[in-house]
Design a protein around this motif. Structure first.
Motif, short mmCIF file in Angstrom:
data_model
loop_
_atom_site.label_atom_id
_atom_site.label_comp_id
_atom_site.label_asym_id
_atom_site.label_seq_id
_atom_site.Cartn_x
_atom_site.Cartn_y
_atom_site.Cartn_z
N MET A 206 -0.41 -1.00 23.77
CA MET A 206 -1.30 -1.16 24.26
C MET A 206 -1.70 -1.15 25.90
O MET A 206 -1.34 -2.12 26.36
CB MET A 206 -1.75 -2.45 23.36
CG MET A 206 -3.10 -2.72 23.25
SD MET A 206 -4.46 -2.44 22.68
CE MET A 206 -3.56 -2.49 21.21
N LYS A 207 -2.77 -0.18 26.33
CA LYS A 207 -3.06 -0.75 27.90
C LYS A 207 -4.00 -1.00 28.60
O LYS A 207 -5.44 -0.03 26.81
CB LYS A 207 -2.00 0.59 27.77
CG LYS A 207 -1.14 1.29 28.44
CD LYS A 207 -1.12 2.99 28.48
CE LYS A 207 -0.92 3.19 26.96
NZ LYS A 207 -1.14 4.89 27.36
N ILE A 208 -4.46 -2.16 29.33
CA ILE A 208 -5.96 -2.49 28.87
C ILE A 208 -5.85 -2.17 30.16
O ILE A 208 -4.78 -2.38 31.19
CB ILE A 208 -5.12 -3.89 28.72
CG1 ILE A 208 -4.76 -4.47 27.18
CG2 ILE A 208 -6.33 -4.88 29.23
CD1 ILE A 208 -5.94 -4.74 25.86
N GLY B 299 -14.37 5.34 22.55
CA GLY B 299 -13.44 4.33 23.22
C GLY B 299 -13.79 3.17 23.55
O GLY B 299 -14.94 2.33 22.39
N VAL B 300 -12.73 1.69 23.92
CA VAL B 300 -13.16 0.53 23.53
C VAL B 300 -13.51 -0.64 25.06
O VAL B 300 -12.90 -0.31 25.83
CB VAL B 300 -12.06 -0.06 22.81
CG1 VAL B 300 -12.00 -1.88 22.48
CG2 VAL B 300 -11.51 0.31 21.66
N CYS B 301 -14.32 -1.25 24.63
CA CYS B 301 -15.33 -1.93 25.80
C CYS B 301 -15.84 -3.10 25.07
O CYS B 301 -16.56 -2.82 24.30
CB CYS B 301 -16.25 -0.80 26.40
SG CYS B 301 -17.36 -1.77 27.26
N THR C 16 -9.22 -4.80 18.28
CA THR C 16 -10.55 -3.12 18.26
C THR C 16 -9.81 -2.47 17.79
O THR C 16 -10.41 -0.85 17.75
CB THR C 16 -11.16 -4.13 19.33
OG1 THR C 16 -12.28 -5.09 19.54
CG2 THR C 16 -12.86 -2.66 19.10
N VAL C 17 -9.01 -1.87 19.34
CA VAL C 17 -7.60 -0.83 19.26
C VAL C 17 -6.98 -0.73 18.60
O VAL C 17 -7.49 0.58 17.31
CB VAL C 17 -6.94 -0.38 20.36
CG1 VAL C 17 -6.06 0.20 21.04
CG2 VAL C 17 -8.27 -0.90 21.74
N VAL D 31 -10.98 1.35 14.71
CA VAL D 31 -12.57 0.80 14.36
C VAL D 31 -13.74 2.53 14.98
O VAL D 31 -14.28 2.57 13.84
CB VAL D 31 -13.10 -0.34 15.41
CG1 VAL D 31 -14.84 0.09 14.96
CG2 VAL D 31 -12.97 -1.27 15.08
N ASN D 32 -13.17 3.07 16.15
CA ASN D 32 -14.21 4.11 15.92
C ASN D 32 -14.07 5.36 14.72
O ASN D 32 -15.25 5.86 14.13
CB ASN D 32 -14.09 4.45 17.41
CG ASN D 32 -14.36 3.35 18.26
OD1 ASN D 32 -15.48 2.87 18.24
ND2 ASN D 32 -14.42 2.94 20.17
#
Lengths: 338, 338
Positions: free
Chosen positions: A1-3, A297-299, A321-322, A326-327
């Protein structure tokens, strides 16, 4: 997981961003990379000051910041090297899975919409802001991304919010309400009435991933079993700020009243734990961030006044969320309606 | 001073209406006549039950009631003998100086607008709802009469609200804010931006009876020195209900938390006076009623959930509004802008 963290965004940046990142890294081993985006010198100094030495951290330089008072979308275009812009680009390029910002909301929404684009079937993205409802979390959607929403946007929000509730919050059969000036079916404006009719129509097809409760009011925010409350971004933003302002005013007035006598002050000190629990329950700090639903994407949009705890929790919301993907589920649910 | 009370309006009618009327009559010798409007038998029995024997009371029979869940304006037309309709007619005929109702707001607004007509220069009436601001009373206008307001309506509201603040509340130089989704000038929707521009224009002529503060947000409701906060009736209604719901939720959660330990309960009991003061300060009961500004007569909208104290205070607000002759001053101020 990259934030990717907009390390310059928010009223207390970069301090709370750095401390929040440090705490999140300590808690979540799943994070393999955490990009701190912003002025390199400032961030290096802040990391040093707050003891953030984790090897998973990488500072990405961005020379500009969209300030809180600036017009978000407009400034984003002129400040090409702003931290929110660069952080969002990291998601676009695939280097990061999620971007988190407590900075200018308008700029974060514009960056996500322009760079990541909206999902298939989504015309406008919306912010799903968690409200501490007695039955669990209820998402107010939209909390400010799309102030002049059209009825069709709210229908898409109903689908997106329901999928988010299912996937991330774990609700089996989401219930959606429409914020109005009365709970009766005929209440509302032309806008809410059109939205109401579209939602009933969609429900009647049997394809909606939610149950439509109808019009809801202020008290339903906290008392009624609801997973999503739909509203345009103008009203949603005002609702959120009004909740926060009322809670603050009540708390301030109580403190002033306690101070009027030593006896009251002692009583208040004895009941201190109760005040703390209610504060935790009602504070955005505990929730941390609101997903911008509908972008590819996740924002995660964090509160401008975020503390380190709020930042840490915003990072957690981004991870969840990632993880829950969800998307793709949103695109699938929207495609099923066609 | 002659008051017409919709004795059947409100969630707890006629009980609280009768008790509120009795208390008002005891407190205010200026009241020379109080019409209780509603079903004669019911009201006679209720007066007897609650010991209301004052000679200034006259029961006026009305066979129907617009129920709270009914569509106000529509039902008003079909229920010609409803208590709100008959009570408003008493103002029209000059038998009463003010009408007070805690019943269906839509019906009360429609009755006042249709029977009393709007003042010269006023297209739409608006409800001025008092908010307990730290610097005094701030009126949220419109709190629900006109959900789909136009920018020009809000300009009229600014004038009416300022005159009300001057005449009734005694403010020398009223300050007006425009509720928006951010305090910066460029924030808002097409509607609020147009309103903003009109207000600035009016201020520039030097004829406005107020100072325009610009856009305001949730926290300004309680913290900022403001006499009027402008908004459309849809948003205003939602703001009011959100304030009330948040205060209730906080209070409920605190009580639950106190109950978790006898020690906390004892502390809360010791600080009891503080909770009572804050409740009084923040409750609509203390304010009692919201004037419907812009109609040719005095009409006070009380909260549907009004207690006897709230009814008594609504009658007081009605008296003050009549005494200060707000309407001629509003017409004068509007004429001066031409």
């Amino acid at each position: 997981m990259k934030i990717a963290l907009d390390a310059m965004g928010g009223d207390h940046a970069p301090m709370v961003n750095i401390v929040g990142a440090k705490d999140a890294l300590a808690l979540y081993p799943k994070i393999t990379k955490l990009f701190l985006v912003g002025d390199e010198d400032t961030l290096k100094a802040s990391c040093k000051e707050h003891g953030l030495t984790d090897q998973r951290v990488e500072i990405i330089h961005a020379s500009q910041v969209v300030e809180m008072h600036e017009s978000g979308a407009k400034t984003l275009r002129s400040k090409k090297d702003s931290s929110i812009s660069v952080a969002t680009s990291l998601v676009k390029s695939g280097d990061a899975d999620a971007v988190i910002s407590a900075g200018n909301t308008g700029a974060a929404v514009a960056a996500a919409t322009l760079k990541l684009r909206t999902l298939k079937g989504v015309e406008r993205a919306g912010i799903a802001s968690p409200i501490p409802n007695e039955h669990g979390i209820c998402n107010l959607l939209d909390a400010g991304a799309n102030p002049e929403a059209k009825p069709e946007h709210l229908v898409t929000y109903a689908v997106m919010g329901s999928i988010y509730a299912k996937q991330v919050i774990g609700v089996k059969d989401p219930i959606v309400g429409l914020m109005s000036n009365g709970e009766e079916d005929e209440k509302g404006t032309t806008f809410t009435k059109e939205t109401f009719a579209l939602l009933r129509q969609l429900e009647a097809t049997g394809k909606a991933p939610f149950k439509f409760k109808g019009n809801v009011e202020g008290h339903d925010l906290f008392q009624t079993k609801l997973d999503v409350i739909l509203t345009d971004g103008f009203t949603g933003n005002i609702i959120l700020k009004t909740c926060e302002a009322t809670a603050k005013a009540m708390s301030k007035w109580l403190k002033l009243e306690f101070k009027r006598s030593p006896f009251r002050l002692l009583g208040a000190a004895m009941a201190k734990g109760a005040f703390k629990s209610v504060k935790e329950r009602s504070s955005y700090e505990s929730y941390g961030g609101s997903p911008l639903l509908g972008v590819n994407g996740v924002c995660i949009i964090a509160h401008g006044g975020s503390s380190a705890l709020a930042m840490q929790n915003a990072i957690r919301v981004g991870m969840e969320t990632v993880e829950q993907g969800v998307n793709p589920h949103i695109e699938e649910a929207l495609a099923a309606l066609q």
